[in-house]
Write a protein that holds these residues in place. Structure first.
Motif, short mmCIF file in Angstrom:
data_model
loop_
_atom_site.label_atom_id
_atom_site.label_comp_id
_atom_site.label_asym_id
_atom_site.label_seq_id
_atom_site.Cartn_x
_atom_site.Cartn_y
_atom_site.Cartn_z
N LYS A 314 -20.21 -21.09 53.66
CA LYS A 314 -19.99 -22.50 54.01
C LYS A 314 -20.27 -23.45 52.85
CE LYS A 314 -20.79 -25.62 57.88
NZ LYS A 314 -21.35 -25.76 59.22
N TYR A 315 -21.29 -23.13 52.05
CA TYR A 315 -21.72 -24.08 51.01
C TYR A 315 -21.45 -23.58 49.60
CZ TYR A 315 -23.91 -26.01 55.12
OH TYR A 315 -24.13 -26.52 56.38
N GLU A 316 -20.80 -22.42 49.47
CA GLU A 316 -20.38 -21.89 48.17
C GLU A 316 -21.55 -21.75 47.19
OE1 GLU A 316 -17.04 -24.05 46.69
OE2 GLU A 316 -15.74 -23.38 48.30
N LYS A 317 -22.71 -21.50 47.72
CA LYS A 317 -23.87 -21.14 46.91
C LYS A 317 -24.82 -20.36 47.81
CE LYS A 317 -26.46 -24.44 45.43
NZ LYS A 317 -26.85 -25.74 44.86
N SER A 318 -25.67 -19.55 47.22
CA SER A 318 -26.55 -18.74 48.05
C SER A 318 -27.77 -19.53 48.50
CB SER A 318 -27.00 -17.49 47.28
OG SER A 318 -27.88 -17.84 46.23
N LEU A 319 -28.31 -19.14 49.64
CA LEU A 319 -29.56 -19.74 50.13
C LEU A 319 -30.66 -19.48 49.12
CD1 LEU A 319 -31.32 -21.05 52.32
CD2 LEU A 319 -31.47 -18.81 53.44
N GLY A 345 -25.63 -12.63 43.66
CA GLY A 345 -25.65 -11.44 42.81
C GLY A 345 -24.85 -10.31 43.41
N GLU A 346 -24.22 -10.56 44.57
CA GLU A 346 -23.45 -9.54 45.25
C GLU A 346 -21.98 -9.91 45.22
OE1 GLU A 346 -25.10 -9.47 49.14
OE2 GLU A 346 -27.12 -9.10 48.42
N GLN A 567 -18.77 -21.18 40.52
CA GLN A 567 -20.22 -21.38 40.72
C GLN A 567 -20.93 -21.58 39.39
OE1 GLN A 567 -21.33 -17.88 42.88
NE2 GLN A 567 -19.97 -18.38 44.58
N GLU A 568 -20.56 -20.76 38.39
CA GLU A 568 -21.17 -20.90 37.07
C GLU A 568 -20.83 -22.25 36.46
OE1 GLU A 568 -23.26 -18.65 35.46
OE2 GLU A 568 -23.28 -17.76 37.46
N PHE A 569 -19.62 -22.72 36.70
CA PHE A 569 -19.18 -24.02 36.18
C PHE A 569 -20.02 -25.15 36.78
CE2 PHE A 569 -16.52 -27.82 36.40
CZ PHE A 569 -16.11 -27.96 35.08
N ILE A 570 -20.29 -25.06 38.09
CA ILE A 570 -21.12 -26.08 38.74
C ILE A 570 -22.52 -26.07 38.15
CG2 ILE A 570 -22.27 -26.69 40.92
CD1 ILE A 570 -19.72 -25.76 42.37
#
Length: 657
Positions: A314-319, A345-346, A567-570
C-alpha cells in the motif's frame, strides 16, 4: 492498582503461546514465536544480571524479551519472582526509561491485561483517548473481548462497561457497549436472503431516510459475522452505487462515524486497518508512539506478517524501513525485532497481489450449442442482441475461438461477418473485439492508431507500456500476419524522436524478467537522480539527454527491479520518480514514461484511472472504455474494480451503468 503478572491470573483468560495462536488449519502469521529450548529460570537469571549493579544492559534485555513469546515472558516473570523475591515488571520500570520502558513493560503483560491497561489509560483523568478505544474494541475477536473484560475486572476491580458508559456518550457509547459484549456472530454459513435484507435495511436507515436510523447501523455492524458483513457490503454497493464507507461518512459524524468506519475496515481486512494505523502513526512530523507501541505489541503474535505485507504493497515502503527512519536507540531496535524482518530486502513478487479477471471459462461448455444459439439470434427479421451478449460475454476468449470454428463447420458461414452485418455502433465494436484473440485485438488497435491522418499516441502508449514480453511477441506476430508489415516499421514511420525510440524499444519485447538486483538498482537510481540534476542545465549532448538516460532503464529492466529502483530513488532524492518525470519532461515522451512508471507501480490502478477519465464529465471516450474492458477482462479486471472504488469512491459497475 498496578497490573501484575503472576500465578493469580484468573483461569478463564487464555494467553497466546507462540505458534499455538494460529487457529486450527491456519498458518501462523505472527512475527514472534516460541523461543526453542526455552528455560524460564535461565532467562530470569540473565535479566537479573542485566539489571544488577550500576546501569543496565539494555541490549541484553531487549534481545531476550523480544525473542520470547508472551506465554514465555509470563513464565519468566514467575521464575524471577521465585528466584529473587522481586517483581520483574517493577524492576524493568525502575531500570528503563521513556518509550523503551513503555514498550518493554507492555511486552511483559498478557494481551488481555495489556489491552485493559490501554483502555484504563484512555479513559482515566481529563479527556478520553477515543482513538485508542476505537482501535481496540473494533478489532478484537469475541474471545479477546471476553478476556479483556475479565482482565480489567481483575486488575482494577471495576466493571469495564460501566467505566466506558461513564466516560462516553450518545451513539458512540451505544456501539462501544455492543462491541464490549463480544457477541458478534461467528457462523460462516451466510443466508443470501438476510444479506439482501441487511443491505436494504442499511440503505433505508441512511441514504433513503430523512435523518439517520443509527440503531440499525449499530445492530447490523455490531452483531453480524464478518463473512456476512463482507457480503452485505458488496450487496450495498450493488443496490446503492456507493461503498458503505461513503454512506457512513455522509450519514454519521464525530467519534461514532470514526468507530463505524473502523469496524468496516476491520471486517474487510484487519491487517490493512492496522497497516494504515501504523503508517499514520509515523508519517509527517512527530511520531504517535503510544499507537505504534500498542499495535506492534498487540499484533506481534497474531498477524504482523500480514500487516507488513499490506504495508509494503500500500505504501511502497517496508514497515521495517519506516520504523528505522522514524525512531532511534534501543526503542528502535526493539520495535524492529517485533517487526521481524525487512520486506524491502525481499523480492517484490512476495507482495504482489494475485491478478484476477472477471471472465472465466464457462462450465459445461458446448461450442456447437453456442453456435446454434448465435445463429438463431441472427436469423430472420431483427436480431436478438440479448442472446448474443449473454453467450459471448460469458465465455472465455479461448471458448469464443472454438465457437468461431463450430459456427463455420455447422453453417459454412463466417461468424464475425454475420455479427458485423447484424450489429452496429458501440455494441458491434465491443462484440467484434471480444471475438478476436488478445494479440489480434491489440494489433488491430495499434494499426488504427497509426493509419490515416494523425496518430493516436494515447492508444500506442497504453498498449505498449503495459504488455509483457509474451504479449508483445504475440502482438508482433498477429500484426505481421494481418497487415503484412512489421509493427516496428509502422511505429518508426509514424512517430519520431525519443517517443519513437521508446515505442520501438518496447516493441522488441526484451524487458528483463528476473528479480530485483539491489546493487544494480542503487546504481540505476543514481543514474536517474544524476540525470534529473542535469536536466536543469542546458546541454546539446543528446546522448546524455534526460530521455535517453531514462529510456535505457525504464524500457529494459524487470518490474520487480524497477520497483526497487523507484524506492532507492526516493531514499536518495526524497522525490517520487513519476512526479520528477512530470516536472522535467513534456508531451508524448512524458506521457509514455509516466505510463511505464504507473504500470510498474500498480497496473490495475493505472487502468482504473484510464477508465475513470474515459467516463467522467460530458461524453464518454468509448474507444478507451471498450479497449480496456475487453483487454483486461481475463487478466485483472477484478483488481481494477477494487482500485476504482479505492481511488474514486464509486464502483466501476455503477459508473458504466
Amino acid at each position: 492498582m498496578e497490573l501484575s503478572v503472576s500465578s493469580s491470573v484468573p483461569p478463564p483468560l487464555r494467553f497466546p503461546a507462540g505458534e499455538a495462536m494460529a487457529p486450527k488449519g491456519k498458518v501462523y502469521r505472527g512475527s514472534v514465536k516460541d523461543f526453542p529450548d526455552f528455560n524460564a529460570s535461565q532467562d530470569a537469571d540473565a535479566l537479573y544480571n542485566a539489571m544488577k549493579g550500576f546501569g543496565s544492559d539494555k541490549d541484553a534485555i531487549l534481545d531476550l524479551i523480544t525473542s520470547r513469546s508472551n506465554k514465555q515472558r509470563v513464565e519468566i516473570c514467575q521464575a524471577y519472582k521465585s528466584q529473587y523475591g522481586k517483581d520483574l515488571i517493577a524492576d524493568l520500570k525502575y531500570e528503563l526509561t521513556g518509550k523503551f520502558e513503555r514498550l518493554i513493560v507492555s511486552l511483559m503483560r498478557p494481551p488481555p491485561y495489556s489491552d485493559a491497561k490501554e483502555i484504563k489509560d484512555a479513559i482515566a483523568g481529563i479527556g478520553t483517548d477515543e482513538k485508542c478505544l476505537i482501535e481496540i474494541l473494533a478489532s478484537r475477536t469475541n474471545q479477546e473481548i471476553h478476556d479483556l473484560v475479565a482482565a480489567y475486572k481483575d486488575a482494577y476491580e471495576r466493571d469495564l462497561e460501566a467505566d466506558i458508559v461513564g466516560d462516553t456518550s450518545g451513539h458512540f457509547k451505544k456501539m462501544l457497549v455492543v462491541l464490549l459484549q463480544g457477541a458478534r456472530e461467528e457462523d460462516d454459513v451466510v443466508s443470501e436472503d438476510l444479506v439482501e435484507q441487511d443491505a436494504k435495511d442499511l440503505l433505508e436507515a441512511g441514504e433513503l431516510k430523512w435523518g439517520t436510523d443509527e440503531a440499525q447501523f449499530i445492530y447490523i455492524l455490531g452483531r453480524r459475522s464478518k463473512q456476512h458483513l463482507r457480503m452485505v457490503f458488496d450487496e450495498y454497493l450493488k443496490i446503492s452505487g456507493k461503498p458503505i464507507e461513503r454512506s457512513i461518512r455522509g450519514e454519521l459524524s464525530g467519534d461514532f462515524e470514526k468507530l463505524m468506519l473502523a469496524v468496516v475496515k476491520c471486517v474487510r481486512s484487519t491487517a490493512e486497518y492496522f497497516a494504515e494505523r501504523l503508517y499514520k502513526a509515523m508519517k509527517g512530523l512527530g511520531t504517535r508512539d503510544n499507537t505504534l507501541i500498542r499495535i506492534m505489541v498487540s499484533r506481534s503474535e497474531i498477524d504482523m506478517l500480514d500487516i507488513r505485507e499490506v504495508f509494503r504493497t500500500k505504501y511502497e515502503k517496508s514497515l521495517h524501513n519506516m520504523i528505522k527512519e522514524d525512531t532511534s536507540g534501543e526503542y528502535k531496535k526493539a520495535l524492529l525485532k517485533l517487526c521481524g524482518g525487512d520486506d524491502e530486502g525481499e523480492s517484490t513478487h512476495s507482495v504482489s497481489p494475485q491478478l484476477r479477471g472477471t471472465v472465466q471459462p464457462a462450465g459445461s461448455f458446448n461450442d456447437d450449442g453456442d453456435a446454434q444459439v448465435l445463429r438463431k439470434a441472427m436469423k430472420g427479421l431483427g436480431t436478438d442482441e440479448g442472446a448474443i451478449i449473454e453467450v459471448l460475454t460469458q465465455r472465455s476468449n479461448a471458448q469464443r475461438q472454438q465457437i468461431l470454428k463450430a459456427y463455420k463447420a455447422h453453417y459454412g458461414r463466417d461468424l464475425l461477418a454475420d455479427l458485423k452485418s447484424e450489429l452496429s455502433g458501440s455494441l458491434a465494436k465491443l462484440i467484434l473485439g471480444l471475438m478476436l484473440t488478445p494479440a489480434q485485438y491489440d494489433a488491430k488497435q495499434l494499426r488504427k492508431a497509426v493509419e490515416g491522418a494523425g496518430t493516436d499516441e494515447s492508444t500506442l502508449i497504453e498498449i505498449m507500456a503495459t504488455r509483457n514480453n509474451q504479449e508483445i511477441a504475440a502482438i508482433n506476430e498477429a500484426y505481421q500476419q494481418a497487415y503484412h508489415k512489421s509493427l516496428e516499421d509502422d511505429l518508426s514511420s509514424d512517430t519520431s524522436g525519443h517517443f519513437k525510440r521508446i515505442l520501438v524499444s518496447l516493441a522488441l519485447g526484451n524487458r528483463d524478467e528476473g528479480p530485483e538486483n539491489l546493487t544494480q538498482a542503487h546504481e540505476d537510481a543514481k543514474v536517474v537522480a544524476e540525470t534529473l540534476k542535469l536536466a536543469d542545465v542546458a546541454s546539446n549532448d543528446s546522448s546524455e539527454s534526460l530521455e535517453t538516460r531514462f529510456l535505457s532503464i525504464l524500457c529494459t529492466r524487470s518490474y520487480p527491479h524497477l520497483r526497487r529502483v523507484f524506492q532507492e530513488f526516493i531514499k536518495m532524492t526524497n522525490h517520487d520518480v513519476e512526479h520528477a518525470i512530470r516536472k522535467q519532461m513534456s508531451g508524448d515522451v512524458r506521457d509514455a514514461f509516466v505510463a511505464i512508471v504507473r504500470s510498474v507501480k500498480n497496473k490495475p490502478a493505472f487502468f482504473a484511472d484510464k477508465l475513470y477519465k474515459s467516463m467522467k464529465g460530458a461524453g464518454t471516450d468509448e474507444k478507451t472504455l471498450t479497449r480496456i474492458m475487453i483487454s483486461r477482462s481475463e487478466i485483472d479486471l477484478l483488481n481494477i474494480r477494487g482500485e476504482f472504488i479505492d481511488l474514486f469512491d464509486k464502483s466501476l459497475y455503477h459508473m458504466i451503468e
